[in-house]
Design a protein around this motif. Structure first.
Motif, PDB file in Angstrom:
ATOM      1  N   THR A 164      13.717  -3.169  -0.644  1.00  0.00           N
ATOM      2  CA  THR A 164      12.509  -3.736  -1.193  1.00  0.00           C
ATOM      3  C   THR A 164      12.086  -5.034  -0.414  1.00  0.00           C
ATOM      4  O   THR A 164      12.703  -5.658   0.369  1.00  0.00           O
ATOM      5  CB  THR A 164      12.664  -4.305  -2.662  1.00  0.00           C
ATOM      6  OG1 THR A 164      13.833  -5.294  -2.861  1.00  0.00           O
ATOM      7  CG2 THR A 164      13.176  -3.012  -3.545  1.00  0.00           C
TER       8      THR A 164
ATOM      9  N   PRO B 148       4.995  -6.577  -1.265  1.00  0.00           N
ATOM     10  CA  PRO B 148       4.069  -5.751  -1.078  1.00  0.00           C
ATOM     11  C   PRO B 148       3.145  -6.287   0.149  1.00  0.00           C
ATOM     12  O   PRO B 148       2.880  -7.473   0.484  1.00  0.00           O
ATOM     13  CB  PRO B 148       3.084  -5.882  -2.230  1.00  0.00           C
ATOM     14  CG  PRO B 148       4.280  -6.089  -3.352  1.00  0.00           C
ATOM     15  CD  PRO B 148       5.182  -7.281  -2.594  1.00  0.00           C
ATOM     16  N   THR B 149       2.725  -5.266   1.005  1.00  0.00           N
ATOM     17  CA  THR B 149       2.059  -5.468   2.180  1.00  0.00           C
ATOM     18  C   THR B 149       0.992  -4.358   2.504  1.00  0.00           C
ATOM     19  O   THR B 149       1.520  -3.171   2.318  1.00  0.00           O
ATOM     20  CB  THR B 149       2.902  -5.766   3.327  1.00  0.00           C
ATOM     21  OG1 THR B 149       2.014  -6.099   4.419  1.00  0.00           O
ATOM     22  CG2 THR B 149       3.731  -4.727   3.823  1.00  0.00           C
ATOM     23  N   ASP B 150      -0.070  -4.448   3.053  1.00  0.00           N
ATOM     24  CA  ASP B 150      -1.100  -3.377   3.239  1.00  0.00           C
ATOM     25  C   ASP B 150      -1.019  -3.126   4.858  1.00  0.00           C
ATOM     26  O   ASP B 150      -1.366  -3.648   5.603  1.00  0.00           O
ATOM     27  CB  ASP B 150      -2.275  -3.919   2.890  1.00  0.00           C
ATOM     28  CG  ASP B 150      -3.400  -2.833   3.077  1.00  0.00           C
ATOM     29  OD1 ASP B 150      -3.340  -1.433   3.091  1.00  0.00           O
ATOM     30  OD2 ASP B 150      -4.699  -3.008   3.394  1.00  0.00           O
TER      31      ASP B 150
ATOM     32  N   ARG C 255       0.102   0.758   7.499  1.00  0.00           N
ATOM     33  CA  ARG C 255      -0.095   2.130   7.554  1.00  0.00           C
ATOM     34  C   ARG C 255       0.961   2.985   7.815  1.00  0.00           C
ATOM     35  O   ARG C 255       1.546   4.016   7.611  1.00  0.00           O
ATOM     36  CB  ARG C 255      -1.332   2.478   8.828  1.00  0.00           C
ATOM     37  CG  ARG C 255      -1.436   4.064   8.987  1.00  0.00           C
ATOM     38  CD  ARG C 255      -2.698   4.240  10.034  1.00  0.00           C
ATOM     39  NE  ARG C 255      -2.795   5.599   9.922  1.00  0.00           N
ATOM     40  CZ  ARG C 255      -3.631   6.245  10.573  1.00  0.00           C
ATOM     41  NH1 ARG C 255      -4.517   5.517  11.430  1.00  0.00           N
ATOM     42  NH2 ARG C 255      -3.965   7.375  10.826  1.00  0.00           N
TER      43      ARG C 255
ATOM     44  N   VAL D 271       9.455   6.424   0.366  1.00  0.00           N
ATOM     45  CA  VAL D 271       8.641   5.103   0.283  1.00  0.00           C
ATOM     46  C   VAL D 271       7.964   5.036  -1.186  1.00  0.00           C
ATOM     47  O   VAL D 271       7.144   6.179  -1.149  1.00  0.00           O
ATOM     48  CB  VAL D 271       7.731   4.957   1.475  1.00  0.00           C
ATOM     49  CG1 VAL D 271       7.079   3.753   1.445  1.00  0.00           C
ATOM     50  CG2 VAL D 271       8.493   4.947   2.657  1.00  0.00           C
ATOM     51  N   THR D 272       8.019   4.222  -1.971  1.00  0.00           N
ATOM     52  CA  THR D 272       7.337   3.996  -3.111  1.00  0.00           C
ATOM     53  C   THR D 272       6.501   2.898  -3.147  1.00  0.00           C
ATOM     54  O   THR D 272       6.876   1.737  -2.518  1.00  0.00           O
ATOM     55  CB  THR D 272       8.294   4.184  -4.359  1.00  0.00           C
ATOM     56  OG1 THR D 272       9.033   3.204  -4.288  1.00  0.00           O
ATOM     57  CG2 THR D 272       8.965   5.556  -4.280  1.00  0.00           C
ATOM     58  N   PHE D 273       5.506   2.697  -4.004  1.00  0.00           N
ATOM     59  CA  PHE D 273       4.500   1.690  -3.771  1.00  0.00           C
ATOM     60  C   PHE D 273       4.823   0.942  -5.296  1.00  0.00           C
ATOM     61  O   PHE D 273       4.685   1.325  -6.170  1.00  0.00           O
ATOM     62  CB  PHE D 273       3.170   2.239  -3.486  1.00  0.00           C
ATOM     63  CG  PHE D 273       2.807   2.977  -2.379  1.00  0.00           C
ATOM     64  CD1 PHE D 273       2.753   2.346  -1.098  1.00  0.00           C
ATOM     65  CD2 PHE D 273       2.963   4.431  -2.240  1.00  0.00           C
ATOM     66  CE1 PHE D 273       2.588   2.783  -0.048  1.00  0.00           C
ATOM     67  CE2 PHE D 273       2.640   5.014  -0.963  1.00  0.00           C
ATOM     68  CZ  PHE D 273       2.563   4.380   0.029  1.00  0.00           C
ATOM     69  N   ALA D 274       4.401  -0.430  -4.933  1.00  0.00           N
ATOM     70  CA  ALA D 274       4.440  -1.105  -6.160  1.00  0.00           C
ATOM     71  C   ALA D 274       3.154  -0.935  -6.898  1.00  0.00           C
ATOM     72  O   ALA D 274       2.012  -0.621  -6.542  1.00  0.00           O
ATOM     73  CB  ALA D 274       4.597  -2.596  -5.798  1.00  0.00           C
ATOM     74  N   GLU D 275       3.270  -1.121  -8.348  1.00  0.00           N
ATOM     75  CA  GLU D 275       2.221  -0.704  -9.106  1.00  0.00           C
ATOM     76  C   GLU D 275       1.852  -2.093  -9.611  1.00  0.00           C
ATOM     77  O   GLU D 275       1.996  -3.379  -9.712  1.00  0.00           O
ATOM     78  CB  GLU D 275       2.732  -0.198 -10.201  1.00  0.00           C
ATOM     79  CG  GLU D 275       3.114   1.222  -9.998  1.00  0.00           C
ATOM     80  CD  GLU D 275       3.573   2.063 -11.123  1.00  0.00           C
ATOM     81  OE1 GLU D 275       3.151   1.623 -12.427  1.00  0.00           O
ATOM     82  OE2 GLU D 275       4.370   3.053 -11.134  1.00  0.00           O
TER      83      GLU D 275
END
Length: 72
Positions: free
Chosen positions: A38, A41-43, A45, A68-72
């Motif tokens: 983990t 979170p980062t934006d 590509r 790869v899963t994304f934080a909610e």
């Protein structure tokens, strides 16, 4: 069989695919269990996993699956 399991590793991210920054690093045990990473979170590509060593000292390492899963 334990051949090819990753020992030390790093995760890097990039916006464009040529300038990378490390967001996580560590070492996994020589285990068949799912390994998780983990990071904040980062934006970005692109995400890449770098195997720096194998868990059993062999000169190679491999990955069967990456999710790869994304934080909610």
């Amino acid at each position: 069989m334990s051949n090819g399991r990753i020992g030390s590793w790093a995760v890097e991210v990039s916006d464009a695919g040529y300038k990378w920054r490390e967001v996580a690093a560590g070492e996994w045990p020589n285990s068949k269990q799912t390994q998780r990473v983990t990071w904040e979170p980062t934006d970005v590509r692109y995400v890449r996993l770098i195997a720096k060593s194998s868990a059993n000292g062999q000169p190679y390492a491999s990955v069967a699956e990456i999710e790869v899963t994304f934080a909610e």
